[in-house]
Each structure stands twice: as structure tokens, then as C-alpha cells.
Design an enzyme around this catalytic site. Structure first.
Site, PDB file in Angstrom:
ATOM      1  N   HIS A   1       0.828  -1.219   0.000  1.00  0.00           N
ATOM      2  CA  HIS A   1       0.000   0.000   0.000  1.00  0.00           C
ATOM      3  C   HIS A   1       0.859   1.265   0.000  1.00  0.00           C
ATOM      4  O   HIS A   1       2.070   1.236   0.288  1.00  0.00           O
ATOM      5  CB  HIS A   1      -0.977   0.013   1.176  1.00  0.00           C
ATOM      6  CG  HIS A   1      -0.328   0.078   2.535  1.00  0.00           C
ATOM      7  ND1 HIS A   1       0.246   1.222   3.035  1.00  0.00           N
ATOM      8  CD2 HIS A   1      -0.197  -0.863   3.513  1.00  0.00           C
ATOM      9  CE1 HIS A   1       0.694   1.007   4.253  1.00  0.00           C
ATOM     10  NE2 HIS A   1       0.444  -0.264   4.561  1.00  0.00           N
TER      11      HIS A   1
ATOM     12  N   CYS B   1       2.786  -4.833   6.886  1.00  0.00           N
ATOM     13  CA  CYS B   1       2.518  -4.568   5.473  1.00  0.00           C
ATOM     14  C   CYS B   1       3.806  -4.189   4.748  1.00  0.00           C
ATOM     15  O   CYS B   1       4.852  -3.978   5.362  1.00  0.00           O
ATOM     16  CB  CYS B   1       1.504  -3.439   5.331  1.00  0.00           C
ATOM     17  SG  CYS B   1      -0.170  -3.905   5.838  1.00  0.00           S
TER      18      CYS B   1
END
Length: 426
Positions: A356, A374
Site C-alpha cells: 500500500h 505490510c
């Protein structure tokens, strides 16, 4: 008047009596519609036995109907068959109590008829057969039967991931498995697996692997080759999957494999290299899981490592709400707490790992791992990833101490082929 001798008179009277008897017999003899005799039978066909008894001939011709009249618990997969003997079929109808007819077809000579579609569960059917016998007389036979009513049923769903159905006609990446999810636990996995079929062009070696009692996945031994056509079928209707659990309805889908897109994210170097059809096209600085542990609201241990192993892209969204509370970190005073809307997210695990946009720590990209797990990417590079990566594409994470689990991402690519095959029920 001259009388004959008494002896002659008696003889004449006897002859007259015999003649009268013959006339009487002749008057009772059958005409040309008399019952025929079967070869070697010694009595007319259809006659009852007994002294002096004369039966009535049974009309030739009959229709044999299968299932037999009044049969119960008939399998919905069993065809209805009607066969003519010494007769020709003209019309056959099979209808349930609502009047809905089942499709069927005759042979060329109209000597047989059979259904061409499956019956319904728990239905009563009436079979009516009309035609003409060998004596050119109309005959009709009727029979009724009842099909099985399952104690319980299950429906299979063809999925690309736990959150997305497999799109018929869709295009997927080289890591995409076939996932079959059942809405009931399966008592007989072998029976269920026998209802499943995957066909590919070109032919590919692959195998099924059960993940619990409600999910089974099929994948090739190695990543798919671009351009492969894949069809999956679950022909479960009418099949007993154990303990009286029956398949509800058949399903199928076809898809194709697109370009090979594989990203290799190295936690040690903080670099992610992207390969398209085997060629390196992007070298992207990233920041990955920072590592370390803390305790959650229920005392559970929470770590911040990105899991190692091949991940398969599940889906993507322009904005995803992310909160540490989703995995039990609810203390707002904790330095690990967060609750944010994150842009340009590409999901790679069910536990919450994403590629992301991270424009707040660009200084760390390529240098330091600072995320909760992440893979943080800068604005220009995430635009390319978001526009080009989709379901089935692969993100292979390396050099972290925590391994990706089978349940956490589609495909089980972190498992050896030998171990994968052991998960088959056959």
C-alpha cells in the site's frame, strides 16, 4: 305302417343324440377371434386352467416402466425408462405434482423412451405411457414413484479467495488456485473430491488439498504458464457426501491465466523486484514489518513481522480502513495502535498484509523496516503496482523469521509439492 326292428330304432335314436350333441358343441365353438395358443403351451394364451374352464385372451403388448410403480427413495440421478413390448410408444409424460414435465426422448423406432434431465429431490412423479399394441389397439400404462428427500444438503462455491468468487471468463495471475468452499462440513471428503474436476489446456499436473472440512484447493505443481485455459466443475447434484449430506446443485466456471507477474520482496535488503514474464521491470524500495512483539487485549502475543513465502494477491481497493483493533490491539495509548484509512491497497493475506501507499515514511523505504507487517511503497511505485497487479499475481516475501500459513493466503505455495499432495482425500 311298417316299423323298423327295435334294434334298428335304438341305433337311430343313438345317432340322433350324437348329432344333437355335435350341433350343441358347434354352437359354442369360438369364431376367428378365439384366443391364440402359445407355442407348446397346450392351452390358449391368457386362459385360466381348470376342468371345463375357458379364459379370455389378454391383449398383446405392454410398457415396462422403470422405476416400478410405488417405488420410493429413487435417486434423482436415475433416468426414467419406458420400454415397449409387442407395442409402439406414441407419447410419454413424466410430471411432478405441480404438473412440471421432465424432458425425455424416444429411440428411432419408438420402442424406448428415457428422461434427459435429472429429477428433483423429494418429488412424486407420475409416468403416463400411451401407444399402440401389435393388434393396432390403443394401450396406456400409468405408474407413480417418489424420489429421495435428503436429510441435509450442501452447496459448493467456486472461489478465487475466501472473499471473492471465481469469475467465470476472468483472467488471473500465475499463482491462482481453484478453491471450492462447501457451506456445510463434509463427512466424506473422498466422495466430495470425486465430484470435482479441473481440466486445463495445455495439460498441467496439479492436485487437491483439503484445508479443514469445508475447503479444498487445487493448484498446479508449479506456477501456471501464461495463456493456460482452465475449467473447473463440481458435479455434486444427487451425490451422497456422507451421513446423508447430498450435493445441492452442480457448478462450473472457466478462466484463463494472464501475464506472469511476480514480485520478490526482500526484508533484508528492503528492496522489492518485480518480474513480468520473467523479465525484471521494477526495482522498488520498500519498508516491511519492523518485527518485535506486544500483548493484545486478551493477552495474546502480537508480532510485527511480514510473513515469508509466496503470497497470492487476493484483491485491491482504492481505500481500505485499517485498524490495529482488528487483531486485538485496542489500547489507544500503545505506540503500536493505529486506526487509519489507507490508499491504494493490494491485499496479499487474510490476516491483513497489504502492499500500500505509505507517504509518511518515505525516508525508511529501502533502508529500515518500520511497518506493522505490510509492505510500504512510495507514491510513484504504488501507482504502478496498483494498476498492474491483480488476483492471482504473486508477491514472494523473503528473509523474515515468520512463515506464511496455508490458511492465510490462497494457493499454499509456501508448502512443498509432496506435502501438498498429502492433503488429497484420494
Amino acid at each position: 305302417m311298417h316299423k323298423p326292428p327295435r334294434r334298428s330304432y335304438t341305433r337311430l335314436a343313438g345317432l340322433a343324440a350324437v348329432a344333437l350333441a355335435l350341433v350343441a358343441v358347434a354352437g359354442c365353438a369360438p369364431d376367428n377371434t378365439a384366443a391364440w395358443r402359445s407355442p407348446g403351451s397346450g392351452m390358449p394364451s391368457g386362459e385360466a386352467g381348470g376342468a371345463g374352464g375357458v379364459g379370455v385372451k389378454k391383449a398383446p403388448g405392454e410398457f415396462k416402466i422403470t422405476p416400478a410403480a410405488d417405488t420410493t427413495d429413487v435417486s434423482v440421478l436415475d433416468p426414467v425408462n419406458v420400454t415397449a413390448k409387442d407395442a409402439t410408444l406414441e407419447t410419454v409424460t413424466v410430471a411432478n405434482a405441480d404438473g412440471k414435465q421432465v424432458s425425455g426422448e424416444f429411440d428411432a423406432a419408438h420402442k424406448t423412451w428415457h428422461t434427459t434431465e435429472y429429477l428433483g429431490y423429494g418429488k412424486q412423479y407420475k409416468v403416463t405411457a400411451d401407444g399402440t399394441n401389435s393388434a393396432h389397439q390403443h394401450i396406456e400404462q400409468v405408474a407413480s414413484f417418489t424420489t429421495l428427500k435428503p436429510p441435509n444438503m450442501t452447496q459448493p462455491y467456486l472461489q478465487a479467495s475466501a472473499s471473492h468468487l471465481l469469475q467465470d471468463g476472468g483472467t488471473y495471475g500465475v499463482g491462482q488456485p481453484v478453491i471450492v468452499h462447501w457451506d456445510e462440513p463434509i463427512p466424506d471428503k473422498a466422495a466430495a473430491q470425486r465430484t470435482l474436476q479441473v481440466t486445463t489446456s495445455p495439460e498441467v499436473e496439479g492436485a487437491w488439498h483439503w484445508n479443514g472440512n469445508q475447503e479444498v484447493q487445487w493448484r498446479p505443481k508449479e506456477y501456471w504458464k501464461s495463456g493456460t485455459q482452465v475449467t473447473v466443475k463440481a458435479t455434486v447434484y444427487g451425490k451422497d457426501l456422507g451421513n446423508g449430506l447430498y450435493g445441492q446443485s452442480d457448478v462450473s466456471a472457466s478462466f484463463k491465466i494472464g501475464q506472469s507477474k511476480i514480485a520478490i520482496a526482500d526484508s533484508a535488503s528492503k528492496i522489492m523486484k518485480v518480474y513480468v514474464d520473467g523479465e525484471l521491470v521494477k526495482t522498488i524500495p520498500v519498508s516491511m514489518g519492523m518485527g518485535g512483539e506486544t500483548k493484545g487485549a486478551n493477552g495474546q502475543t502480537i508480532d510485527f513481522w511480514t510473513r515469508s513465502g509466496p503470497h497470492v494477491v487476493i484483491g485491491k481497493a482504492p481505500v481500505t480502513h485499517m485498524s490495529s483493533a482488528s487483531y486485538g490491539l485496542t489500547d489507544k495509548s500503545s505506540k503500536f495502535y493505529y486506526d487509519e484509512d489507507i490508499k491504494k491497497t493490494v491485499q496479499i493475506s487474510y490476516s491483513g498484509e497489504y502492499l500500500h501507499l505509505a507517504d509518511w515514511n518515505i525516508w525508511a523505504h529501502g533502508h529500515t523496516n518500520t511497518s506493522h507487517g505490510c509492505i510500504n511503497i512510495g507514491p510513484a511505485n504504488i501507482d504502478w503496482i496498483y494498476n498492474n497487479f491483480g488476483p492471482g499475481d504473486v508477491v514472494d516475501v523473503r528473509n523474515t523469521p515468520k512463515q506464511l500459513q496455508l490458511w492465510d493466503s490462497p494457493g499454499g505455495w509456501n508448502m512443498s509439492w509432496d506435502d501438498w499432495v498429502k492433503g488429497s482425500a484420494l
